[in-house]
Write a protein that holds these residues in place. Structure first.
Motif, PDB file in Angstrom:
ATOM      1  N   SER A 259       0.863  -1.185   0.000  1.00 52.99           N
ATOM      2  CA  SER A 259       0.000   0.000   0.000  1.00 52.99           C
ATOM      3  C   SER A 259       0.893   1.227   0.000  1.00 52.99           C
ATOM      4  N   MET A 260       0.749   2.082  -1.012  1.00 51.18           N
ATOM      5  CA  MET A 260       1.618   3.253  -1.148  1.00 51.18           C
ATOM      6  C   MET A 260       0.776   4.523  -1.148  1.00 51.18           C
ATOM      7  N   ASN A 261       1.114   5.435  -0.243  1.00 54.14           N
ATOM      8  CA  ASN A 261       0.427   6.724  -0.162  1.00 54.14           C
ATOM      9  C   ASN A 261       1.445   7.831  -0.464  1.00 54.14           C
ATOM     10  N   PRO A 262       1.467   8.328  -1.696  1.00 50.24           N
ATOM     11  CA  PRO A 262       2.440   9.370  -2.051  1.00 50.24           C
ATOM     12  C   PRO A 262       2.105  10.730  -1.450  1.00 50.24           C
ATOM     13  N   PHE A 263       0.950  10.828  -0.756  1.00 48.19           N
ATOM     14  CA  PHE A 263       0.484  12.116  -0.239  1.00 48.19           C
ATOM     15  C   PHE A 263       0.588  12.211   1.279  1.00 48.19           C
ATOM     16  N   ASN A 264       1.143  11.191   1.924  1.00 48.35           N
ATOM     17  CA  ASN A 264       1.314  11.177   3.366  1.00 48.35           C
ATOM     18  C   ASN A 264       2.791  11.420   3.673  1.00 48.35           C
ATOM     19  N   HIS A 265       3.098  12.625   4.169  1.00 49.15           N
ATOM     20  CA  HIS A 265       4.491  12.969   4.452  1.00 49.15           C
ATOM     21  C   HIS A 265       4.767  13.033   5.961  1.00 49.15           C
ATOM     22  N   GLU A 266       3.867  12.423   6.765  1.00 49.24           N
ATOM     23  CA  GLU A 266       4.078  12.396   8.210  1.00 49.24           C
ATOM     24  C   GLU A 266       5.223  11.427   8.536  1.00 49.24           C
ATOM     25  N   ARG A 286      11.330  11.863  -3.414  1.00 47.63           N
ATOM     26  CA  ARG A 286      10.376  12.188  -2.355  1.00 47.63           C
ATOM     27  C   ARG A 286       9.862  10.898  -1.705  1.00 47.63           C
ATOM     28  N   PRO A 287       9.602  10.947  -0.377  1.00 54.53           N
ATOM     29  CA  PRO A 287       9.187   9.717   0.309  1.00 54.53           C
ATOM     30  C   PRO A 287       7.739   9.334   0.021  1.00 54.53           C
ATOM     31  N   VAL A 288       7.481   8.042   0.069  1.00 53.79           N
ATOM     32  CA  VAL A 288       6.132   7.483  -0.106  1.00 53.79           C
ATOM     33  C   VAL A 288       5.880   6.556   1.070  1.00 53.79           C
ATOM     34  N   LYS A 289       4.951   6.942   1.957  1.00 54.97           N
ATOM     35  CA  LYS A 289       4.671   6.076   3.107  1.00 54.97           C
ATOM     36  C   LYS A 289       3.964   4.809   2.626  1.00 54.97           C
ATOM     37  N   SER A 290       4.464   3.679   3.095  1.00 57.60           N
ATOM     38  CA  SER A 290       4.002   2.399   2.560  1.00 57.60           C
ATOM     39  C   SER A 290       3.897   1.357   3.671  1.00 57.60           C
ATOM     40  N   ALA A 365      -3.391  -3.250   7.065  1.00 51.83           N
ATOM     41  CA  ALA A 365      -2.129  -2.784   6.485  1.00 51.83           C
ATOM     42  C   ALA A 365      -2.318  -1.473   5.725  1.00 51.83           C
ATOM     43  N   THR A 366      -3.407  -1.353   4.972  1.00 56.40           N
ATOM     44  CA  THR A 366      -3.650  -0.138   4.180  1.00 56.40           C
ATOM     45  C   THR A 366      -4.023   1.030   5.076  1.00 56.40           C
ATOM     46  N   ARG A 367      -4.797   0.775   6.143  1.00 61.31           N
ATOM     47  CA  ARG A 367      -5.171   1.850   7.071  1.00 61.31           C
ATOM     48  C   ARG A 367      -3.939   2.542   7.645  1.00 61.31           C
ATOM     49  N   LEU A 368      -2.874   1.783   7.832  1.00 57.23           N
ATOM     50  CA  LEU A 368      -1.658   2.338   8.448  1.00 57.23           C
ATOM     51  C   LEU A 368      -1.060   3.489   7.648  1.00 57.23           C
ATOM     52  N   VAL A 369      -1.259   3.512   6.327  1.00 58.44           N
ATOM     53  CA  VAL A 369      -0.602   4.546   5.513  1.00 58.44           C
ATOM     54  C   VAL A 369      -1.515   5.737   5.239  1.00 58.44           C
ATOM     55  N   LEU A 370      -2.762   5.683   5.687  1.00 58.09           N
ATOM     56  CA  LEU A 370      -3.680   6.785   5.394  1.00 58.09           C
ATOM     57  C   LEU A 370      -3.317   8.040   6.176  1.00 58.09           C
ATOM     58  N   ALA A 395     -13.868  -3.675  -1.386  1.00 59.77           N
ATOM     59  CA  ALA A 395     -14.829  -2.560  -1.420  1.00 59.77           C
ATOM     60  C   ALA A 395     -15.721  -2.572  -0.188  1.00 59.77           C
ATOM     61  N   ARG A 396     -16.013  -3.760   0.335  1.00 63.21           N
ATOM     62  CA  ARG A 396     -16.845  -3.859   1.533  1.00 63.21           C
ATOM     63  C   ARG A 396     -16.142  -3.279   2.760  1.00 63.21           C
ATOM     64  N   VAL A 397     -14.837  -3.511   2.882  1.00 65.14           N
ATOM     65  CA  VAL A 397     -14.151  -3.044   4.094  1.00 65.14           C
ATOM     66  C   VAL A 397     -13.714  -1.576   3.982  1.00 65.14           C
ATOM     67  N   PHE A 398     -13.786  -1.001   2.780  1.00 67.37           N
ATOM     68  CA  PHE A 398     -13.502   0.428   2.606  1.00 67.37           C
ATOM     69  C   PHE A 398     -14.722   1.131   2.005  1.00 67.37           C
TER      70      PHE A 398
END
Length: 443
Positions: A259-266, A286-290, A365-370, A395-398
């Motif tokens: 799971s890659m979030n290119p918009f999370n820079h925390e 640039r970092p990508v939180k994953s 696992a995906t929730r962690l990068v949001l 789709a059901r869990v998100f």
């Protein structure tokens, strides 16, 4: 007239592909090879590097000889966390050690004690403590336990850069490979971590070179540009970054589901590190939180066992339709277990339950990068994007996100071609590289 194309080797742990893409990024030729692993010098499984090298050279020679294509460039997309040690003559000096190779516990303790402790080091390098999956620690093991191999080593190349070196004969280091949980990069200072210099390695690591760099070479009397290679997960992200401006998370599925979030820079937290979160580096540094989940491997192993128990062809599960009635009946059941096949009425129920378990793990696992970012869309590419059961359950869990199966023809290969676009392609980058199919939450 021959069609101008780029040749991309997409080297995964399981499948090795050679693809030719035309200037519109359509795949006009594809060849796939599966290779048996061999063993390293201590008997652990590892990539058969000589076989891989010979196969790639033969494949490229064959397509260079094709009259219908004009190969303008070559680039590599390959898995990370793997190092090749080459000698003064540019030949591999030792095996390609597997990133799952057990790491000596005493050496690991010595390493972290020498460089600030496990938690501080993991924070600085955005790398959870993963043993051999931290590629820098592989080099540390070679130096301290295999002095003969270390002394024969002129350069240490990440796998994508070594495979590029086969054709360019030019050694490079590259950001996406350095940035994939290697433990080599200090994310706060944006340079190699001080331990790299303290170990005296800077002369064994080739110069860091931009990911869009190409080297002009003559192959079979033809002038060709050779890219320096790119880490496959970072390559898969590239088409999305070029096409979509609104924040999204990409779930790239294969042996590992990343799971890659290119918009999370925390900054990474201790909790995130403990749950296998990390930061990759994009092609632009640039970092990508994953976060990572070994779900593709778990899926394929379990499918073989389900098929064996019910005496069915494993390929049968690829076309299995989603049945919400089956999942409804399984909701209150104990967790899926390959040791308890007899409790399932049929293979369909067993398979649905397996996918339910994988999706539950993927949700966490995906929730962690949001983080604090507002993400409206989740794109899924790779093998699970073609799995109807997986996509419906995801789709059901998100339910608060738009969940899409995203189709980029061979995303990693396309990314590897895109990153050197200006070196081989006379046209503009197409505007619709990613095709989307939305999955709504159904219960």
């Amino acid at each position: 007239m021959p069609v101008p194309v780029i040749a991309v080797f997409d080297i995964g742990k399981t499948n090795k592909k050679l693809l030719l893409l035309n200037e519109q990024y359509h795949i006009v030729f594809e060849q796939q090879t599966s290779m048996q692993e061999t063993t390293d010098d201590t008997g652990d499984p590892c990539e058969d590097l000589p076989l891989l090298v010979n196969n790639m050279r033969q494949q490229l020679a064959a397509v260079l000889a094709m009259k219908e294509f004009e190969i303008k460039a070559v680039n590599i997309s390959a898995y990370g966390a793997s190092l090749v040690y080459i000698d003064e003559n540019g030949a591999p000096a030792g095996p390609l050690y597997n990133y799952l190779k057990p790491y000596p516990e005493a050496l690991l303790t010595r390493f972290y004690n020498s460089f600030g402790g496990r938690e501080q080091f993991s924070h600085q390098t955005a790398s959870p403590a993963l043993g051999s999956l931290n590629a820098g620690l592989q080099l540390y093991r070679v130096k301290h336990q295999q002095p003969s191999l270390y002394s024969r080593t002129r350069y240490v190349l990440h796998l994508p850069q070594f495979l590029s070196y086969l054709f360019s004969c030019a050694p490079f280091s590259e950001m996406t490979s350095i940035g994939c949980h290697t433990g080599l990069w200090d994310f706060t200072r944006q340079q190699y971590h001080p331990w790299v210099s303290l170990e005296g390695w800077l002369d064994k690591l080739p110069p860091i070179t931009p990911t869009d760099h190409t080297t002009p070479v003559q192959l079979n009397d033809k002038a060709i540009r050779v890219g320096i290679g790119i880490h496959d997960s970072s390559a898969a992200l590239l088409p999305y970054l070029l096409q979509f401006r609104e924040p999204f998370v990409l779930l790239s599925t294969g042996t590992w589901c990343i799971s890659m979030n290119p918009f999370n820079h925390e900054p990474l937290t201790s909790e995130e590190l403990q749950q296998d979160c990390l930061c990759y580096l994009r092609y632009d540094g640039r970092p990508v939180k994953s976060s990572r989940l070994f779900a593709g491997h778990a899926h394929d192993t379990a499918v073989q066992q389900i098929a064996a128990f019910f005496r069915e062809d494993p390929r049968h599960f690829k076309e299995l339709p989603y049945d919400p009635q089956v999942t409804g009946q399984l909701v209150s059941s104990p967790e899926f277990s390959i040791l308890e096949m007899s409790r399932y009425e049929n293979s369909s129920a067993a398979y649905h339950h397996l996918v339910m378990m994988l999706v539950k793990q993927q949700y966490h696992a995906t929730r962690l990068v949001l983080g604090q970012t507002t993400i409206g869309r989740l794109f899924v590419d790779g093998g699970f994007a073609r799995n109807n059961i997986y996509m419906h359950l995801l789709a059901r869990v998100f339910p608060d996100m738009e969940v899409y199966a995203a189709t980029v023809s061979q995303a990693s290969a396309t990314g590897a071609a895109l990153v050197i676009h200006n070196s081989w392609n006379a046209g503009p980058v197409p505007g619709h590289l990613v095709q989307l199919k939305r999955y709504a939450a159904t219960f």
